[in-house]
Design an enzyme around this catalytic site. Structure first.
Site: not given
Length: 286
Positions: A62, A174
């Site tokens: 991320s 993610d």
């Protein structure tokens, strides 16, 4: 004579085995996700450099994947910090959430893509491993070769907030959902490994808004899957003071950088001093 030859051969074999077991990289750095808190990563990298330390291999997920990629692409911590501070991306995210809108990943593609020089992992100046989540089977996927930008965006695509990224006919989101601190994946390759976790969460008062509840649930998920990853690190730096900042809170981004820097300086001062004392003790014993 024959005995000497055999003894020499055995000694050489043992030396070769010993050398082959030494990890190829001296220092590894694993970077967690955390939205705007990723600025704390940059303060800590600045502290590393001021201690004369530079990672030889990186991993990230991320926000950590964005920081890791730009750092491996040749940008300094302060240059990357300016990207986080000046980019409208985080402001778009903050505005869109109350409207229950889905933010197009195209904005993130544009924001990161305009800065990246490297198009592939192989073009980076440092090896980089990025974690993302296979949205079909819910398992972590680690990538370190091939096209770079799609992997960064997939690793940063928080479900509901961003659309999943399709790569090779599969959807990815993610990486923090399944591995928010990708330390184990590079541990065997590092003589020393430092993990930076910027998602330490405080005790929370009762929450009211949908966004506050969603963000809290997300942070708890990230915190839980880092526990085993932290155990393989020689040092884990957690700038706990940044926990008061939300994922997309751009109100005081310079402060987040500074808090990371301060935490990094204190942690590294202690770590290096303890290491020096340990080495002196070992020498005395020997």
């Amino acid at each position: 004579m024959k005995t000497d030859f055999v003894s020499t051969a055995i000694t050489k074999l043992r030396a070769f085995r010993s050398e082959s077991q030494i990890p190829p990289y001296k220092l590894g750095l694993a970077l967690s996700g955390g939205g705007i808190r990723g600025l704390a990563h940059l303060g800590i990298i600045q502290a590393l450099e001021e201690h004369g330390l530079k990672p030889d291999i990186l991993s990230g997920t991320s926000a950590g994947s964005i920081v890791g990629a730009l750092y491996a692409d040749g940008y300094s911590p302060k240059e990357i910090a300016r990207f986080f501070q000046e980019s409208k991306f985080f402001q778009w995210a903050k505005v869109a959430l109350p409207k229950q809108s889905l933010i197009s990943s195209e904005k993130l593609y544009k924001a990161v893509g305009e800065l990246l020089h490297a198009e592939t992992f192989e073009e980076l100046s440092l090896p980089l491993v990025i974690s993302m989540t296979d949205f079909t089977n819910g398992k972590p996927v680690f990538v370190e070769s091939g096209p770079l930008l799609d992997i960064i965006i997939a690793s940063s695509s928080i479900p509901i907030i961003f659309n999943p990224i399709e790569i090779g006919g599969k959807q990815y989101v993610d990486g923090g959902l399944t591995c928010n601190l990708p330390a184990k994946i590079i541990r065997p390759r590092c003589q020393e490994l430092i993990g930076v976790h910027v998602n330490h969460i405080p005790t929370s008062p009762p929450l009211r808004s949908i966004w506050e509840i969603a963000e809290r649930a997300y942070q708890i998920t990230l915190e839980a899957n880092t526990l085993d990853e932290k155990k393989v690190c020689n040092l884990v730096i957690e700038p706990t003071k940044v926990r008061k900042y939300g994922l997309f809170d751009v109100s005081d981004s310079q402060k987040v950088f500074d808090l990371g820097y301060d935490a990094g300086m204190k942690a590294l001062d202690k770590y290096l001093e303890d290491k020096k004392l340990s080495e002196k003790s070992m020498t005395a014993i020997l």
